[in-house]
Write an enzyme that holds these catalytic residues in place. Structure first.
Site, PDB file in Angstrom:
ATOM      1  N   PRO A   1       0.838  -1.209   0.000  1.00 55.17           N
ATOM      2  CG  PRO A   1      -0.654  -1.529   1.752  1.00 55.17           C
ATOM      3  CD  PRO A   1       0.654  -2.012   1.215  1.00 55.17           C
ATOM      4  CE  LYS A   2       2.530   7.497  -3.410  1.00 58.39           C
ATOM      5  NZ  LYS A   2       2.266   8.490  -2.342  1.00 58.39           N
ATOM      6  CD1 TRP A   3       2.481   2.513   3.743  1.00 59.40           C
ATOM      7  CD2 TRP A   3       0.716   2.803   5.091  1.00 59.40           C
ATOM      8  NE1 TRP A   3       2.101   1.276   4.199  1.00 59.40           N
ATOM      9  CE2 TRP A   3       1.021   1.422   5.030  1.00 59.40           C
ATOM     10  CE3 TRP A   3      -0.347   3.226   5.876  1.00 59.40           C
ATOM     11  CZ2 TRP A   3       0.288   0.474   5.726  1.00 59.40           C
ATOM     12  CZ3 TRP A   3      -1.080   2.282   6.576  1.00 59.40           C
ATOM     13  CH2 TRP A   3      -0.752   0.919   6.494  1.00 59.40           C
TER      14      TRP A   3
END
Length: 366
Positions: free
Chosen positions: A34-36
């Site tokens: 995931p891209k935080w």
């Protein structure tokens, strides 16, 4: 600090691509994560000495005392890791709340650390003990990350997968938790500071917004005025025009042409404008394009107000509350749209997702 990897180190970056890359036949080539949506952080620990560097290698440990203590409790005595500092509010991340932590008053920082504590999500390991891992392939660095056993509640290892189908599902589902896409990393690659050696897949959407003003470019002069950015608005449920962001990045010739094109719409000094009270303290709770903040101190935020008559379509990737998270991209004028129809109702609602499933037990997720 006497670590095998010395600060400052600029983090490895990602370049944007339109789709999640497929795994090749045979051995997997990509790690998907995931891209935080938080503050990128390179964390150095040498015993009780902890340094947390921003994306620009500026130390920011003073703003996150609770993360410093969490690092001492969860990470090895001597290590360097790459990650993201995030703040959870209920079922999603909240970048606005996170940004409040960058404050000059220590008392304010410590109050926020107690009331809205942050967590650290780790997704890479650059050094452990005396071992410099930066030239090792990502697959080895991820094995070192697994060995740390980071499962919360204040320091987590990021979820990841080797399955492209899982990554595509994350792309659709995780936005509801405040994440803004997926990252693909080459498993055989070393850590490359300040190089776009990873791929990022972000959400891309469009919206029809009201043009309400513009700011001049920093190179603009009285003899040659150049437009810097268009100021955009959307109408809320009460009929108020809220400032939602800007569209910028025009070629130099277009900047000059836009000033001339928009000149007939410029509001006179005695005319009314929806944002005419932006300097009025009573409007402090409203989103206004001239509002000062700790991010804008020293900048000229004055703008040229325009009659609210024109609509444009912009591209955007992510909403943060009631505004665009990043600068939007001009697509085209929409002469067929009435400004009054440009409301928040047109914005796509992401799928709801419980952040607690990603960061079980993290502060703020209960």
């Amino acid at each position: 600090m006497t670590l095998p990897v010395a600060p400052p180190i600029l983090p490895m970056l990602a370049k944007a691509v339109p789709d999640v890359p497929a795994q090749p036949d045979g051995d997997p080539a990509w790690d998907y994560e995931p891209k935080w949506d938080g503050f990128r952080a390179i964390v150095y620990r040498d015993g009780d000495d902890v340094r947390i560097d921003s994306r620009n290698a500026r130390p920011m440990q003073r703003y996150f005392p609770e993360v410093v203590e969490a690092v001492k409790a969860a990470l090895p005595e001597r290590c360097v890791v790459d990650g993201e500092i995030v703040v959870a509010q209920g079922s999603r991340l909240d970048f606005d709340v996170l940004s409040q932590r960058i404050h000059p008053a220590d008392s304010r920082v410590r109050m926020l650390a107690a009331t809205t504590p942050a967590a650290l999500v780790v997704f890479d390991v650059l050094a452990v003990g005396d071992d410099d891992l930066m030239q090792r392939p990502l697959a080895d660095r991820l094995a070192a990350l697994d060995a740390l056993g980071l499962s919360g509640p204040d320091v987590f290892a990021t979820p990841r997968s080797l399955d492209a189908a899982v990554a595509r599902r994350w792309f659709d589902e995780f936005e509801g938790a405040g994440l803004d896409g997926v990252v693909a990393k080459p498993l055989d690659g070393p850590y490359q500071p300040d190089k776009r050696a990873m791929l990022k897949i972000k959400h891309a959407r469009t919206a029809d917004v009201v043009l309400a003003g513009y700011r001049l470019h920093k190179t603009s002069t009285a003899a040659k005025p150049l437009l810097g950015s268009l100021l955009l608005g959307l109408y809320d449920d009460d009929g108020g025009l809220q400032f939602v962001g800007v569209a910028a990045s025009f070629p130099a010739a277009r900047r000059a042409a836009l000033v001339e094109e928009l000149a007939p719409l410029v509001v006179g000094p005695d005319d009314e404008h929806p944002w005419g009270d932006w300097q009025d303290p009573s409007a402090a709770g409203e989103r206004r394009p001239g509002a000062q903040s700790r991010w804008s101190a020293g900048k000229d935020l004055s703008f040229t107000p325009l009659r609210v008559e024109r609509v444009l379509e912009v591209g955007y990737d992510h909403m943060e509350g009631t505004r665009f998270r990043h600068t939007s991209q001009f697509k085209r004028w929409r002469p067929d749209r009435d400004p009054g129809t440009c409301t928040y109702a047109q914005l796509e609602e992401p799928v709801s997702y419980d952040l607690g499933s990603l960061l079980p037990g993290a502060p703020g997720t209960a």
